[in-house]
Scaffold this motif. Structure first.
Motif, PDB file in Angstrom:
ATOM      1  N   GLY A 197    -101.475  41.203 -68.277  1.00 49.93           N
ATOM      2  CA  GLY A 197    -102.090  42.629 -68.717  1.00 49.93           C
ATOM      3  C   GLY A 197    -101.629  43.346 -67.486  1.00 49.93           C
ATOM      4  N   ASN A 203    -102.539  48.310 -72.176  1.00 55.05           N
ATOM      5  CA  ASN A 203    -102.455  48.469 -70.689  1.00 55.05           C
ATOM      6  C   ASN A 203    -103.200  49.984 -70.512  1.00 55.05           C
ATOM      7  OD1 ASN A 203    -100.890  45.707 -70.333  1.00 55.05           O
ATOM      8  ND2 ASN A 203     -99.210  46.768 -71.345  1.00 55.05           N
ATOM      9  N   GLY A 261    -106.476  38.170 -61.274  1.00 52.57           N
ATOM     10  CA  GLY A 261    -106.022  39.566 -61.059  1.00 52.57           C
ATOM     11  C   GLY A 261    -105.290  39.765 -60.010  1.00 52.57           C
ATOM     12  N   VAL A 263    -103.757  39.567 -64.949  1.00 50.61           N
ATOM     13  CA  VAL A 263    -103.671  41.177 -64.802  1.00 50.61           C
ATOM     14  C   VAL A 263    -103.132  41.626 -63.632  1.00 50.61           C
ATOM     15  CG1 VAL A 263    -106.052  41.410 -64.240  1.00 50.61           C
ATOM     16  CG2 VAL A 263    -105.035  43.196 -65.597  1.00 50.61           C
ATOM     17  N   MET A 312    -106.932  40.892 -73.975  1.00 53.86           N
ATOM     18  CA  MET A 312    -106.369  39.517 -73.130  1.00 53.86           C
ATOM     19  C   MET A 312    -106.862  38.373 -73.573  1.00 53.86           C
ATOM     20  SD  MET A 312    -105.803  41.442 -69.565  1.00 53.86           S
ATOM     21  CE  MET A 312    -105.052  39.762 -68.694  1.00 53.86           C
ATOM     22  N   VAL A 320    -111.180  44.793 -64.566  1.00 57.01           N
ATOM     23  CA  VAL A 320    -110.915  44.072 -65.806  1.00 57.01           C
ATOM     24  C   VAL A 320    -111.478  42.603 -65.458  1.00 57.01           C
ATOM     25  CG1 VAL A 320    -108.873  42.973 -66.908  1.00 57.01           C
ATOM     26  CG2 VAL A 320    -108.565  45.280 -65.857  1.00 57.01           C
TER      27      VAL A 320
END
Ligand SMILES: Cc1cc2nc3c(=O)[nH]c(=O)nc-3n(C[C@H](O)[C@H](O)[C@H](O)COP(=O)(O)O)c2cc1C
Length: 180
Positions: free
Chosen positions: A106, A139, A5, A74, A170, A22
């Protein structure tokens, strides 16, 4: 699989917390998934001038390399002036075309205005697509009111559910790519 991320905010906590949520949601769904948060506040990313990666400082090299070696990604951005943050755009400027081929990419975004909920769709999605990232449908845009004012934790259940669904989608998409 490794999910990385990236939080593209240099000041506040919200983007970083949302991206981390996430990662946590992905791990809860599949404990074999490794995760790592790259918070751009912790790195000195140099401005991209189109030079080879080896010409930049260690932080820039480390972050770009970590992202390139992830299975899926992400990206989080605060909305700045109806666009993505300059810090995130500068980071993206360091990547070669095809950088995100076969990777799900993402998106989560935070902002103080709901009027800007399409900004990530119109401004981040095309850049990730240019790099051949596969962008999920789910999203997540998060208004500042969805965060606790003091702790910055997400207090809006519907936002947490959307984050969970994004993580689910995802993982589903990335497994599909890996088994192609
Ligand atoms: C320079 C600047 C410009 C901003 N522009 C917008 C904007 O155009 N639209 C919006 O919804 N929020 C805007 N915001 C609000 C931030 O997107 C929002 O507060 C975000 O949650 C901050 O994330 P952070 O806590 O990770 O820093 C702006 C904030 C700053 C500092």
């Amino acid at each position: 699989m490794k999910l990385v991320g990236i939080s593209g905010a240099l000041s506040g906590e919200k983007t970083s917390l949302a991206v981390n949520d996430v990662l946590v949601a992905a791990q809860l769904q599949d404990s074999t998934i490794q995760t790592e948060l790259i918070d751009l506040r912790e790195y000195e990313i140099e401005f991209s001038v189109g030079a080879p990666l080896a010409d930049y400082n260690d932080d820039t090299w480390e972050v770009v390399t970590k992202i390139l070696s992830a299975d899926f990604l992400v990206f989080g951005t605060p909305i700045y002036q109806a666009s993505i943050s300059g810090a995130l755009k500068n980071l993206l400027d360091h990547f070669p075309e095809n950088a995100f081929k076969y990777k799900v990419t993402g998106i989560v975004a935070t902002g103080w205005s709901n009027k800007h909920f399409l900004v990530p769709e119109y401004q981040l999605k095309p850049v990730l697509s240019y790099f051949k990232g596969l962008i999920p449908t789910g999203n997540v845009y998060i208004h500042n009111d969805s965060f606790n004012e003091d702790s910055d934790e997400i207090i809006d259940r519907s936002v947490s559910e959307r984050i969970q669904k994004l993580a689910e989608e995802m993982i589903y998409l990335q497994r599909g790519i890996n088994n192609r």
